[in-house]
Scaffold this motif. Sequence first.
Motif, PDB file in Angstrom:
ATOM      1  N   THR A   1       0.568  -1.549   0.013  1.00  0.00           N
ATOM      2  CA  THR A   1       0.048  -0.315   0.445  1.00  0.00           C
ATOM      3  C   THR A   1       0.762   1.436  -0.078  1.00  0.00           C
ATOM      4  OG1 THR A   1      -0.074  -0.090   2.861  1.00  0.00           O
ATOM      5  CG2 THR A   1      -1.494  -1.102   0.809  1.00  0.00           C
ATOM      6  N   THR A   2       2.070   1.022  -0.340  1.00  0.00           N
ATOM      7  CA  THR A   2       2.950   2.155  -0.015  1.00  0.00           C
ATOM      8  C   THR A   2       3.126   2.817  -1.607  1.00  0.00           C
ATOM      9  OG1 THR A   2       3.895   1.061   2.199  1.00  0.00           O
ATOM     10  CG2 THR A   2       5.216   2.864   0.747  1.00  0.00           C
ATOM     11  N   LEU A   3       3.144   4.541  -1.815  1.00  0.00           N
ATOM     12  CA  LEU A   3       3.008   5.107  -2.758  1.00  0.00           C
ATOM     13  C   LEU A   3       4.220   4.951  -2.907  1.00  0.00           C
ATOM     14  CD1 LEU A   3       0.789   5.712  -5.020  1.00  0.00           C
ATOM     15  CD2 LEU A   3       0.968   7.529  -4.382  1.00  0.00           C
ATOM     16  N   SER A   4       5.152   3.980  -3.998  1.00  0.00           N
ATOM     17  CA  SER A   4       6.173   4.265  -3.886  1.00  0.00           C
ATOM     18  C   SER A   4       6.757   4.300  -6.332  1.00  0.00           C
ATOM     19  CB  SER A   4       7.330   3.787  -3.379  1.00  0.00           C
ATOM     20  OG  SER A   4       8.510   3.128  -3.658  1.00  0.00           O
ATOM     21  N   THR A   5       7.995   4.229  -5.644  1.00  0.00           N
ATOM     22  CA  THR A   5       8.275   3.921  -7.447  1.00  0.00           C
ATOM     23  C   THR A   5       9.908   2.132  -6.781  1.00  0.00           C
ATOM     24  OG1 THR A   5      10.693   5.513  -7.062  1.00  0.00           O
ATOM     25  CG2 THR A   5       8.132   5.938  -8.580  1.00  0.00           C
ATOM     26  N   SER A   6       9.901   2.247  -6.438  1.00  0.00           N
ATOM     27  CA  SER A   6      10.983   0.717  -5.560  1.00  0.00           C
ATOM     28  C   SER A   6       9.763   0.202  -4.363  1.00  0.00           C
ATOM     29  CB  SER A   6      12.228   1.768  -4.871  1.00  0.00           C
ATOM     30  OG  SER A   6      13.468   2.153  -4.881  1.00  0.00           O
ATOM     31  N   HIS A   7       9.687  -1.414  -4.799  1.00  0.00           N
ATOM     32  CA  HIS A   7       8.659  -1.858  -3.783  1.00  0.00           C
ATOM     33  C   HIS A   7       8.947  -3.179  -3.382  1.00  0.00           C
ATOM     34  CE1 HIS A   7       5.417   0.142  -5.494  1.00  0.00           C
ATOM     35  NE2 HIS A   7       5.488   0.280  -6.358  1.00  0.00           N
ATOM     36  N   SER A   8       8.573  -4.123  -2.531  1.00  0.00           N
ATOM     37  CA  SER A   8       8.989  -5.149  -2.270  1.00  0.00           C
ATOM     38  C   SER A   8       8.583  -5.669  -1.084  1.00  0.00           C
ATOM     39  CB  SER A   8      10.701  -5.152  -1.134  1.00  0.00           C
ATOM     40  OG  SER A   8      11.062  -6.326  -0.974  1.00  0.00           O
ATOM     41  N   LEU A   9       8.312  -6.874  -1.508  1.00  0.00           N
ATOM     42  CA  LEU A   9       7.110  -8.173  -0.578  1.00  0.00           C
ATOM     43  C   LEU A   9       7.837  -8.489  -0.299  1.00  0.00           C
ATOM     44  CD1 LEU A   9       3.859  -7.007  -2.022  1.00  0.00           C
ATOM     45  CD2 LEU A   9       4.133  -6.302   0.154  1.00  0.00           C
ATOM     46  N   THR A  10       7.299  -9.266   1.215  1.00  0.00           N
ATOM     47  CA  THR A  10       8.062 -10.996   1.470  1.00  0.00           C
ATOM     48  C   THR A  10       7.184 -11.694   1.627  1.00  0.00           C
ATOM     49  OG1 THR A  10       9.977 -10.145   1.971  1.00  0.00           O
ATOM     50  CG2 THR A  10       9.425 -12.107   3.113  1.00  0.00           C
ATOM     51  N   ILE A  11       6.968 -12.615   1.572  1.00  0.00           N
ATOM     52  CA  ILE A  11       5.394 -13.704   1.219  1.00  0.00           C
ATOM     53  C   ILE A  11       6.415 -15.198   2.540  1.00  0.00           C
ATOM     54  CG2 ILE A  11       4.105 -15.741   0.187  1.00  0.00           C
ATOM     55  CD1 ILE A  11       5.131 -13.825  -2.310  1.00  0.00           C
ATOM     56  N   ASN A  12       5.565 -15.156   3.032  1.00  0.00           N
ATOM     57  CA  ASN A  12       5.575 -15.631   4.421  1.00  0.00           C
ATOM     58  C   ASN A  12       4.889 -17.687   4.132  1.00  0.00           C
ATOM     59  OD1 ASN A  12       7.271 -14.424   5.866  1.00  0.00           O
ATOM     60  ND2 ASN A  12       6.299 -13.279   6.080  1.00  0.00           N
ATOM     61  N   GLY A  13       5.178 -18.670   5.053  1.00  0.00           N
ATOM     62  CA  GLY A  13       4.141 -19.698   5.258  1.00  0.00           C
ATOM     63  C   GLY A  13       4.456 -20.665   3.890  1.00  0.00           C
ATOM     64  N   LEU A  14       5.546 -20.159   3.157  1.00  0.00           N
ATOM     65  CA  LEU A  14       5.480 -21.141   1.701  1.00  0.00           C
ATOM     66  C   LEU A  14       5.392 -23.115   2.170  1.00  0.00           C
ATOM     67  CD1 LEU A  14       7.112 -18.623  -0.493  1.00  0.00           C
ATOM     68  CD2 LEU A  14       4.444 -18.712  -0.510  1.00  0.00           C
ATOM     69  N   GLN A  15       5.690 -23.153   1.347  1.00  0.00           N
ATOM     70  CA  GLN A  15       6.291 -24.658   1.541  1.00  0.00           C
ATOM     71  C   GLN A  15       7.451 -24.811   0.860  1.00  0.00           C
ATOM     72  OE1 GLN A  15       4.645 -27.405   2.698  1.00  0.00           O
ATOM     73  NE2 GLN A  15       3.013 -25.459   3.578  1.00  0.00           N
TER      74      GLN A  15
END
Length: 440
Positions: free
Chosen positions: A135-149
Amino acid sequence: FIFQMASTLTTTSGRQVILAGGAQADNVFWQVGSSATIGTSSVFKGNILAQASITVTTGATVDGRLLARTGAVTLDSNEVNSTAELKINNVSQQAEATQATISWTTSVPSTGTLLYSLDTPVDITDSATTAVEDTTLSTSHSLTINGLQPGTLYYYFIVARDAPGSSFANSQEFSFTTLLQGDTTAPVIAAHDNITTDATSADGAVVTYTSPTATDNVDATVVVTCLPASGTTFPIGVTKVKCNATDAAGNHAVETSFEVLVTAISISNVSAQTGTTEATINWTTSVPSTGTIIYSLVTPVDPSDSATVFDEDTTLSTNHSHVVTGLQPGTRYYYYVEAGDEPGNNFVSSPESSFITNMTVEIKDMAFDPSVLNVKTGTKVTWINNDTVPHTVTADSGSLFDSGILSPGQSFSFKFTDLGTVNYHCTVHPSMTGSVTVTQ
């Protein structure tokens, strides 16, 4: 489309630039040799690239960018709309056993949604598809997905939205495979002592340190990375250094930190001991330093004034005592002290202070010389008996001061702090008189 003007671009009031046949404002460029002026209430389309200035008058609207190379861009109650296209670029991923970090950039500030699934193509209507919001308005983005197999192939794509929410962009579909479950124990970073050092310049000090070690139940060696790095310039004050480590299995250590304190030179205990034509200036510094006494007859002391005097103390020390000579008797001087950790590297100053040089009255030939003095408040006057017989220096009031008998060669001093005229005499020889007038 590129339109070139050798000198100026001017539109009159109420004019419009109309685009047809699918032309877009962000693909239209107006190259102006000097300045551009957009008239009142005009509607202008395209990007203006002016060598000099750009003036957009009252109520004009511009769909595009205004770029002036050497002059100003002047606006007056205008609406300027950027037409940059929203694009997703530089998509990358870093997968571990149970998590993955997806990074990307956008051509304009935007929010984003990461959609991932075990199936391809990723179907946003499938209940097995997971969406993670940025939800951050930016030109650089990074998301971490947890709970993967662990050891599993995942597919994903990104949806970006600009600030108004009027423009969307989708990336192509990508994939990553999580690592097989193995070593799940994170390394442990050892504690590091805090560091205190003295500033070497107004910017602070270059601090070199050894990074802390880390232990791991599998890897023999784990690299610890700390920021700010060793060998960089730390500013004056406290800076927290953060340290991280990751083992070969992708396990992250708990971040640790230590503090680096860079202390500036401080000046204290500034004082002046005055003589008739000289003054001894004393001060202390928190670290060994040299110093400069900067003094003048006017306040505030102006170092750029040609009448201001600079007297250097080149001894590297924490305790300083420096004699300033060639002063005028009974004169108020204003001064402050600068200190640096090496000659010429001055970067801290004391508050401004002042002192008044002493006055001397000689007793000889049965007279006070001079018999009439005009001094500033706070001046110390010293009488020296250079006669062949004893004398006294006694205020006419009798209570203000009385030297008692002064044998030849003896002296008496008194500091005048009250305004007005004080008359005095010698009790042994009443015909010997004098006066001191004290002004501000």
